[in-house]
Design a protein around this motif. Structure first.
Motif, PDB file in Angstrom:
ATOM      1  N   UNK A  36       0.818  -1.220   0.000  1.00 18.22           N
ATOM      2  CA  UNK A  36       0.000   0.000   0.000  1.00 18.22           C
ATOM      3  C   UNK A  36       0.849   1.266   0.000  1.00 18.22           C
ATOM      4  N   UNK A  37       2.049   1.193   0.566  1.00 16.65           N
ATOM      5  CA  UNK A  37       2.956   2.349   0.508  1.00 16.65           C
ATOM      6  C   UNK A  37       3.304   2.680  -0.938  1.00 16.65           C
ATOM      7  N   UNK A  38       3.524   1.634  -1.733  1.00 14.59           N
ATOM      8  CA  UNK A  38       3.806   1.841  -3.160  1.00 14.59           C
ATOM      9  C   UNK A  38       2.577   2.381  -3.886  1.00 14.59           C
ATOM     10  N   UNK A  39       1.400   1.911  -3.501  1.00 10.80           N
ATOM     11  CA  UNK A  39       0.160   2.392  -4.114  1.00 10.80           C
ATOM     12  C   UNK A  39      -0.004   3.892  -3.874  1.00 10.80           C
ATOM     13  N   UNK A  40       0.290   4.336  -2.668  1.00 15.62           N
ATOM     14  CA  UNK A  40       0.168   5.764  -2.338  1.00 15.62           C
ATOM     15  C   UNK A  40       1.087   6.593  -3.230  1.00 15.62           C
ATOM     16  N   UNK A  41       2.322   6.136  -3.405  1.00  8.82           N
ATOM     17  CA  UNK A  41       3.272   6.877  -4.241  1.00  8.82           C
ATOM     18  C   UNK A  41       2.807   6.916  -5.682  1.00  8.82           C
ATOM     19  N   UNK A  42       2.413   5.771  -6.223  1.00  3.03           N
ATOM     20  CA  UNK A  42       1.965   5.734  -7.620  1.00  3.03           C
ATOM     21  C   UNK A  42       0.721   6.592  -7.821  1.00  3.03           C
ATOM     22  N   UNK A  43      -0.215   6.503  -6.894  1.00 10.47           N
ATOM     23  CA  UNK A  43      -1.433   7.295  -7.020  1.00 10.47           C
ATOM     24  C   UNK A  43      -1.154   8.786  -6.950  1.00 10.47           C
ATOM     25  N   UNK A  44      -0.296   9.166  -6.024  1.00 12.37           N
ATOM     26  CA  UNK A  44       0.091  10.570  -5.881  1.00 12.37           C
ATOM     27  C   UNK A  44       0.752  11.091  -7.160  1.00 12.37           C
ATOM     28  N   UNK A  64      -2.020  11.392 -22.164  1.00  8.82           N
ATOM     29  CA  UNK A  64      -2.990  11.051 -21.125  1.00  8.82           C
ATOM     30  C   UNK A  64      -3.379   9.579 -21.175  1.00  8.82           C
ATOM     31  N   UNK A  65      -3.542   9.056 -22.366  1.00  8.12           N
ATOM     32  CA  UNK A  65      -3.908   7.648 -22.515  1.00  8.12           C
ATOM     33  C   UNK A  65      -2.794   6.732 -22.021  1.00  8.12           C
ATOM     34  N   UNK A  66      -1.548   7.085 -22.324  1.00  5.36           N
ATOM     35  CA  UNK A  66      -0.419   6.282 -21.855  1.00  5.36           C
ATOM     36  C   UNK A  66      -0.247   6.412 -20.343  1.00  5.36           C
ATOM     37  N   UNK A  67      -0.493   7.605 -19.828  1.00  2.00           N
ATOM     38  CA  UNK A  67      -0.396   7.824 -18.391  1.00  2.00           C
ATOM     39  C   UNK A  67      -1.412   6.969 -17.648  1.00  2.00           C
ATOM     40  N   UNK A  68      -2.600   6.812 -18.217  1.00  5.60           N
ATOM     41  CA  UNK A  68      -3.648   6.013 -17.587  1.00  5.60           C
ATOM     42  C   UNK A  68      -3.243   4.547 -17.438  1.00  5.60           C
ATOM     43  N   UNK A  69      -2.270   4.093 -18.222  1.00  6.54           N
ATOM     44  CA  UNK A  69      -1.825   2.695 -18.185  1.00  6.54           C
ATOM     45  C   UNK A  69      -0.424   2.565 -17.585  1.00  6.54           C
ATOM     46  N   UNK A  70       0.027   3.580 -16.907  1.00  2.38           N
ATOM     47  CA  UNK A  70       1.431   3.672 -16.521  1.00  2.38           C
ATOM     48  C   UNK A  70       1.819   2.747 -15.373  1.00  2.38           C
ATOM     49  N   UNK A  71       3.066   2.282 -15.430  1.00  2.00           N
ATOM     50  CA  UNK A  71       3.709   1.545 -14.344  1.00  2.00           C
ATOM     51  C   UNK A  71       4.628   2.508 -13.590  1.00  2.00           C
ATOM     52  N   UNK A  88       8.024   7.539 -13.834  1.00  3.84           N
ATOM     53  CA  UNK A  88       9.294   8.264 -13.780  1.00  3.84           C
ATOM     54  C   UNK A  88       9.558   8.964 -15.116  1.00  3.84           C
ATOM     55  N   UNK A  89       9.267   8.260 -16.206  1.00  2.00           N
ATOM     56  CA  UNK A  89       9.470   8.842 -17.533  1.00  2.00           C
ATOM     57  C   UNK A  89       8.501  10.010 -17.784  1.00  2.00           C
TER      58      UNK A  89
END
Length: 251
Positions: free
Chosen positions: A74-82, A109-116, A121-122
């Motif tokens: 969940x710590x990783x989820x918070x970072x990715x969501x933020x 925006x479409x690529x961001x919606x699918x981002x890892x 970072x990119x």
């Protein structure tokens, strides 16, 4: 019709719609072509309180180990969501415009919606113009990247284990996959001791101290990113941050 009369007519029409459909309903907020957007929220807003709930309750039952795994994930989820929300707000969205800039914006925006994590970072560098690692300290950046190694191994349920090989007449242990880099990091940070294969052939890379360390580092990272760019001060991401952590001030 004068401008004043026109405004009065539009207001009267608006009030009639509010009376009939309710303030904020589709009929009130829809655009001329019938499109409308709802209010929004992001899942990451709710994970900080869940993480702290797990921290408080884990020692009171037999689920402490799985709660520590949950804290890491969940710590990783918070970072990715933020980061996703920050970048999304920063680049914005073009509406009803069909030119090269608008099409590039839509594609981003479409690529961001699918981002890892690596994609984020990119996209941060692409949108903001600076490498994400420059928004925080070197040691914190190492911690965050290690956290995402953890997240990837745990979410795919990779086994926590090591093997022993004899090299130059000396036994050497190697943890499975990315756990080896995680193990070395934990040793470096003195979050665990080296495995003693004389005493035990088991390994435990997850405990409360380790989970709490990465949650603390995640919060440091988010704060450092927010403080790294003055443009972020006037963006809605500031309000989102307050929503996510307001439970701390509410006791």
């Amino acid at each position: 019709m004068s401008l004043e009369k026109k405004i009065e007519a539009e207001l009267e029409e608006f009030y009639l719609k509010v009376e009939k459909f309710g303030l904020g309903s589709y009929e009130v907020v829809k655009d001329f072509d019938g499109t409308a957007q709802s209010s929004e929220y992001y899942a990451w807003w709710y994970f900080p309180e869940l993480i702290d709930f797990h921290k408080k309750s884990r020692e009171q039952n037999s689920l402490s180990h799985i709660m520590n795994i949950s804290i890491l994930i969940n710590s990783a989820i918070v970072i990715e969501g933020f980061l996703y929300e920050l970048i999304k707000q920063y680049i914005g969205e073009f509406i009803e415009i069909n030119n090269l800039e608008a099409r590039l914006n839509q594609e981003l925006n479409e690529k961001l919606d699918k981002s890892s994590w690596n994609d984020l970072k990119h996209f941060y560098k692409l949108a903001i113009g600076n490498d994400l690692n420059l928004a925080t300290s070197n040691e914190n950046w190492k911690s965050i990247n290690t956290l995402f190694l953890y997240r990837n191994m745990l979410t795919h349920s990779k086994p926590v284990k090591f093997k022993v090989e004899v090299i130059n007449n000396e036994p050497k242990i190697t943890h499975f996959g990315s756990y080896e880099n995680i193990y070395k990091f934990l040793i470096e940070k003195k979050l665990m001791k080296k495995v003693d294969i004389i005493k035990s052939m088991s390994t435990d890379l997850i405990d409360s101290e380790i989970a709490d360390y990465f949650w603390d580092e995640a919060q440091v990272f988010i704060n450092n990113v927010l403080q790294s760019n003055k443009e972020f001060d006037d963006m809605p991401i500031r309000d989102s941050y307050e929503i996510a952590f307001e439970y701390k001030s509410n006791g």
